[in-house]
Scaffold this motif. Structure first.
Motif, PDB file in Angstrom:
ATOM      1  N   CYS A  32     -94.372   6.935  17.506  1.00  0.00           N
ATOM      2  CA  CYS A  32     -94.519   8.065  18.561  1.00  0.00           C
ATOM      3  C   CYS A  32     -93.978   7.778  19.793  1.00  0.00           C
ATOM      4  CB  CYS A  32     -96.136   8.557  18.480  1.00  0.00           C
ATOM      5  SG  CYS A  32     -97.264   7.173  18.783  1.00  0.00           S
ATOM      6  N   PRO A  33     -94.216   8.438  20.854  1.00  0.00           N
ATOM      7  CA  PRO A  33     -93.564   8.076  22.173  1.00  0.00           C
ATOM      8  C   PRO A  33     -94.569   6.946  22.739  1.00  0.00           C
ATOM      9  CG  PRO A  33     -93.680  10.574  21.903  1.00  0.00           C
ATOM     10  CD  PRO A  33     -94.244  10.155  20.733  1.00  0.00           C
ATOM     11  N   SER A  34     -95.664   6.996  22.445  1.00  0.00           N
ATOM     12  CA  SER A  34     -96.693   5.801  23.039  1.00  0.00           C
ATOM     13  C   SER A  34     -96.243   4.559  22.419  1.00  0.00           C
ATOM     14  CB  SER A  34     -98.096   6.229  23.245  1.00  0.00           C
ATOM     15  OG  SER A  34     -98.353   6.143  21.847  1.00  0.00           O
ATOM     16  N   CYS A  35     -95.632   4.411  21.508  1.00  0.00           N
ATOM     17  CA  CYS A  35     -95.278   3.179  20.663  1.00  0.00           C
ATOM     18  C   CYS A  35     -94.007   2.657  20.879  1.00  0.00           C
ATOM     19  CB  CYS A  35     -95.757   3.310  19.013  1.00  0.00           C
ATOM     20  SG  CYS A  35     -97.594   3.497  18.920  1.00  0.00           S
ATOM     21  N   GLN A  36     -93.072   3.551  21.468  1.00  0.00           N
ATOM     22  CA  GLN A  36     -91.692   3.070  21.727  1.00  0.00           C
ATOM     23  C   GLN A  36     -91.435   2.473  22.968  1.00  0.00           C
ATOM     24  OE1 GLN A  36     -89.833   7.020  21.853  1.00  0.00           O
ATOM     25  NE2 GLN A  36     -90.886   8.083  19.854  1.00  0.00           N
ATOM     26  N   THR A  37     -90.627   1.366  22.739  1.00  0.00           N
ATOM     27  CA  THR A  37     -89.907   0.814  23.787  1.00  0.00           C
ATOM     28  C   THR A  37     -88.470   0.810  23.880  1.00  0.00           C
ATOM     29  OG1 THR A  37     -91.648  -0.984  23.432  1.00  0.00           O
ATOM     30  CG2 THR A  37     -89.369  -1.691  24.802  1.00  0.00           C
ATOM     31  N   GLN A  38     -87.767   1.565  24.996  1.00  0.00           N
ATOM     32  CA  GLN A  38     -86.389   1.715  24.898  1.00  0.00           C
ATOM     33  C   GLN A  38     -85.408   0.705  24.679  1.00  0.00           C
ATOM     34  OE1 GLN A  38     -85.005   4.968  25.392  1.00  0.00           O
ATOM     35  NE2 GLN A  38     -83.217   3.903  24.574  1.00  0.00           N
ATOM     36  N   ALA A  39     -84.571   0.545  23.680  1.00  0.00           N
ATOM     37  CA  ALA A  39     -83.633  -0.513  23.485  1.00  0.00           C
ATOM     38  C   ALA A  39     -82.335  -0.253  23.887  1.00  0.00           C
ATOM     39  CB  ALA A  39     -83.897  -0.953  22.015  1.00  0.00           C
ATOM     40  N   ALA A  40     -81.156  -0.844  23.785  1.00  0.00           N
ATOM     41  CA  ALA A  40     -79.971  -0.595  24.238  1.00  0.00           C
ATOM     42  C   ALA A  40     -79.381   0.681  23.369  1.00  0.00           C
ATOM     43  CB  ALA A  40     -79.130  -1.918  24.177  1.00  0.00           C
ATOM     44  N   VAL A  41     -79.990   0.762  22.306  1.00  0.00           N
ATOM     45  CA  VAL A  41     -79.464   1.911  21.368  1.00  0.00           C
ATOM     46  C   VAL A  41     -80.870   2.318  20.511  1.00  0.00           C
ATOM     47  CG1 VAL A  41     -78.177   2.795  19.511  1.00  0.00           C
ATOM     48  CG2 VAL A  41     -77.152   1.040  21.207  1.00  0.00           C
ATOM     49  N   GLY A  42     -81.323   3.503  20.973  1.00  0.00           N
ATOM     50  CA  GLY A  42     -82.649   3.741  20.101  1.00  0.00           C
ATOM     51  C   GLY A  42     -83.761   3.168  20.676  1.00  0.00           C
ATOM     52  N   VAL A  43     -84.823   2.934  19.857  1.00  0.00           N
ATOM     53  CA  VAL A  43     -86.056   2.415  20.394  1.00  0.00           C
ATOM     54  C   VAL A  43     -86.731   1.388  19.512  1.00  0.00           C
ATOM     55  CG1 VAL A  43     -86.874   4.443  21.664  1.00  0.00           C
ATOM     56  CG2 VAL A  43     -87.489   4.080  19.279  1.00  0.00           C
ATOM     57  N   HIS A  44     -87.633   0.536  19.806  1.00  0.00           N
ATOM     58  CA  HIS A  44     -88.107  -0.615  19.120  1.00  0.00           C
ATOM     59  C   HIS A  44     -89.473  -0.370  19.162  1.00  0.00           C
ATOM     60  CE1 HIS A  44     -84.773  -3.692  19.680  1.00  0.00           C
ATOM     61  NE2 HIS A  44     -84.386  -2.485  18.830  1.00  0.00           N
ATOM     62  N   CYS A  45     -90.205  -0.677  17.938  1.00  0.00           N
ATOM     63  CA  CYS A  45     -91.611  -0.446  17.805  1.00  0.00           C
ATOM     64  C   CYS A  45     -92.479  -1.787  18.221  1.00  0.00           C
ATOM     65  CB  CYS A  45     -92.153  -0.162  16.257  1.00  0.00           C
ATOM     66  SG  CYS A  45     -91.965  -1.791  15.266  1.00  0.00           S
ATOM     67  N   PRO A  46     -93.861  -1.814  18.568  1.00  0.00           N
ATOM     68  CA  PRO A  46     -94.341  -2.760  19.079  1.00  0.00           C
ATOM     69  C   PRO A  46     -94.365  -4.001  18.297  1.00  0.00           C
ATOM     70  CG  PRO A  46     -95.758  -0.747  19.445  1.00  0.00           C
ATOM     71  CD  PRO A  46     -94.609  -0.564  18.465  1.00  0.00           C
ATOM     72  N   GLU A  47     -94.335  -4.061  16.936  1.00  0.00           N
ATOM     73  CA  GLU A  47     -94.399  -5.141  16.236  1.00  0.00           C
ATOM     74  C   GLU A  47     -92.972  -5.966  16.338  1.00  0.00           C
ATOM     75  OE1 GLU A  47     -95.761  -4.563  12.202  1.00  0.00           O
ATOM     76  OE2 GLU A  47     -97.464  -3.698  12.805  1.00  0.00           O
ATOM     77  N   CYS A  48     -92.129  -5.037  16.220  1.00  0.00           N
ATOM     78  CA  CYS A  48     -90.737  -5.691  16.453  1.00  0.00           C
ATOM     79  C   CYS A  48     -90.344  -6.138  17.758  1.00  0.00           C
ATOM     80  CB  CYS A  48     -89.562  -4.598  16.232  1.00  0.00           C
ATOM     81  SG  CYS A  48     -89.373  -3.940  14.345  1.00  0.00           S
ATOM     82  N   GLY A 142     -76.630   2.806  32.392  1.00  0.00           N
ATOM     83  CA  GLY A 142     -77.506   3.177  33.433  1.00  0.00           C
ATOM     84  C   GLY A 142     -78.764   3.912  33.015  1.00  0.00           C
ATOM     85  N   ARG A 143     -78.434   4.689  31.938  1.00  0.00           N
ATOM     86  CA  ARG A 143     -79.781   5.341  31.376  1.00  0.00           C
ATOM     87  C   ARG A 143     -80.764   4.387  30.818  1.00  0.00           C
ATOM     88  NH1 ARG A 143     -77.890   9.226  26.599  1.00  0.00           N
ATOM     89  NH2 ARG A 143     -76.753   7.012  26.189  1.00  0.00           N
ATOM     90  N   VAL A 144     -80.409   3.375  30.335  1.00  0.00           N
ATOM     91  CA  VAL A 144     -81.493   2.221  29.722  1.00  0.00           C
ATOM     92  C   VAL A 144     -82.126   1.500  30.746  1.00  0.00           C
ATOM     93  CG1 VAL A 144     -81.599   0.226  28.283  1.00  0.00           C
ATOM     94  CG2 VAL A 144     -79.788   2.065  27.837  1.00  0.00           C
ATOM     95  N   LEU A 145     -81.418   1.261  31.876  1.00  0.00           N
ATOM     96  CA  LEU A 145     -82.339   0.502  33.188  1.00  0.00           C
ATOM     97  C   LEU A 145     -82.715   1.523  34.078  1.00  0.00           C
ATOM     98  CD1 LEU A 145     -79.638  -2.203  34.383  1.00  0.00           C
ATOM     99  CD2 LEU A 145     -81.935  -2.419  33.151  1.00  0.00           C
ATOM    100  N   GLU A 146     -82.523   2.631  34.459  1.00  0.00           N
ATOM    101  CA  GLU A 146     -82.646   3.467  35.303  1.00  0.00           C
ATOM    102  C   GLU A 146     -84.296   3.779  35.085  1.00  0.00           C
ATOM    103  OE1 GLU A 146     -82.540   7.737  37.653  1.00  0.00           O
ATOM    104  OE2 GLU A 146     -80.829   6.841  36.510  1.00  0.00           O
ATOM    105  N   ILE A 147     -84.902   4.261  33.939  1.00  0.00           N
ATOM    106  CA  ILE A 147     -86.268   4.531  33.716  1.00  0.00           C
ATOM    107  C   ILE A 147     -87.107   3.262  33.902  1.00  0.00           C
ATOM    108  CG2 ILE A 147     -87.754   5.417  31.925  1.00  0.00           C
ATOM    109  CD1 ILE A 147     -85.671   7.660  33.182  1.00  0.00           C
ATOM    110  N   PRO A 148     -86.902   2.207  33.421  1.00  0.00           N
ATOM    111  CA  PRO A 148     -87.892   1.245  33.565  1.00  0.00           C
ATOM    112  C   PRO A 148     -87.902   0.691  34.834  1.00  0.00           C
ATOM    113  CG  PRO A 148     -86.039   0.217  32.154  1.00  0.00           C
ATOM    114  CD  PRO A 148     -86.036   1.853  32.207  1.00  0.00           C
ATOM    115  N   LEU A 149     -86.874   0.480  35.352  1.00  0.00           N
ATOM    116  CA  LEU A 149     -86.560  -0.271  36.923  1.00  0.00           C
ATOM    117  C   LEU A 149     -87.070   0.816  37.919  1.00  0.00           C
ATOM    118  CD1 LEU A 149     -83.002  -2.084  37.002  1.00  0.00           C
ATOM    119  CD2 LEU A 149     -85.561  -3.044  36.665  1.00  0.00           C
ATOM    120  N   GLY A 150     -86.923   2.138  37.676  1.00  0.00           N
ATOM    121  CA  GLY A 150     -87.212   3.064  38.776  1.00  0.00           C
ATOM    122  C   GLY A 150     -86.044   3.530  39.610  1.00  0.00           C
ATOM    123  N   ARG A 151     -85.897   4.592  40.169  1.00  0.00           N
ATOM    124  CA  ARG A 151     -84.669   5.057  40.753  1.00  0.00           C
ATOM    125  C   ARG A 151     -84.471   4.293  42.113  1.00  0.00           C
ATOM    126  NH1 ARG A 151     -86.926  11.208  39.914  1.00  0.00           N
ATOM    127  NH2 ARG A 151     -86.458  11.575  37.701  1.00  0.00           N
TER     128      ARG A 151
END
Length: 277
Positions: A32-48, A142-151
């Motif tokens: 779910c969204p709260s368990c997702q961590t943005q990766a270069a392509v797609g997302v990763h789960c907390p365990e991964c 840019g899309r991968v970095l902007e969200i976690p870094l902040g604008r």
């Protein structure tokens, strides 16, 4: 007669009551969204993510606190792309004078220093591949970095990396006329590489791509400014280290001071090259 597809797998494996259609790119489980961590392509789960950190360098996780990160769409990335493409189209208009007004020419650095940054929004009118490749790369990273870094951090990263590329050209090839976003793009890619390494993610493939692009700058006839690439690369990596160092601090003042110190260093190198060397 058809059978309805089984929807039992469309629920987060950590929160069975939350429906989701997003899969972890490493293990394939639904998250779910709260368990997702943005990766270069797609997302990763907390365990991964935990496994990657355990198998990688023992460093603190990135990035910045959630309260300081951007939410929603990567507006800065899309704005930079739109602005660069718009300026490129204006360059195609005969007699527009856009290129002459914004291009970076080292002898004009003292009287028109803004050209060291505005040139990053220009591209050769004869090469649509140049602007297309740069904007595609910005779109990906840019899309991968902007969200976690902040604008604010991301736009600072982009513009200061562009400045770093121009400073490198001034120091190493002062007679060159340079235009293009490559210095800024290399800064973004370098920051992405440094941040991923701190997360414990194996990104040797990205390192190979960066090296290939750097080597391409030394091939005769391609007219690629390797100096701008190196300058943007070093500046972007340095800024990423600043962002990482300050990620858990409650005050942003030390971070702003360190970023200002990087800018001051670039300005000092510019002044030394103009008035001393």
């Amino acid at each position: 007669m058809t059978t309805a597809p089984d929807a039992s797998g469309n629920y987060c494996y950590r929160h069975p009551d939350r429906q989701s259609f997003t899969l972890c790119q490493r293990c394939g489980r639904t998250v779910c969204p709260s368990c997702q961590t943005q990766a270069a392509v797609g997302v990763h789960c907390p365990e991964c993510i935990a496994e990657a950190r355990a198998n990688g360098p023992k460093r603190k996780p990135i990035l910045v606190r959630a309260s300081r990160a951007s939410t929603g769409k990567p507006v800065v990335t899309y704005t930079l792309i739109a602005l660069t493409v718009a300026i490129f189209l204006l360059q195609l208009i005969p007699g527009s004078g856009v290129t002459q007004a914004l291009v970076y020419y080292p002898p004009l650095t003292a009287s028109e220093p803004w050209r060291m940054i505005t040139s990053a929004f220009l591209h050769s009118p004869s090469s649509i591949f140049h602007v297309g490749f740069n904007m595609f790369t910005l779109f990906i990273f840019g899309r991968v970095l902007e969200i976690p870094l902040g604008r604010a951090r991301f736009i600072s990263l982009y513009l200061i990396s562009a400045l770093g590329g121009s400073v490198a050209v001034l120091l190493i090839a002062p007679g060159s006329v340079v235009l293009g976003a490559s210095g800024a793009i290399f800064g973004v890619v370098a920051a992405f590489f440094v941040i991923q390494r701190r997360m414990g993610i194996n990104n040797r493939g990205l390192l190979i791509i960066v090296v290939i692009n750097l080597v391409a700058g030394f091939i005769p006839g391609l007219n690629i400014s390797w100096q701008a690439h190196v300058g943007g690369l070093v500046t972007g990596a340095l800024l990423a280290l600043v962002f990482l160092r300050q990620r858990n601090k409650t005050s942003v003042i030390p971070e702003v001071a360190l970023v200002a110190l990087v800018v001051a260093g670039l300005i000092a190198l510019t002044l030394v090259r103009i008035f001393v060397l």
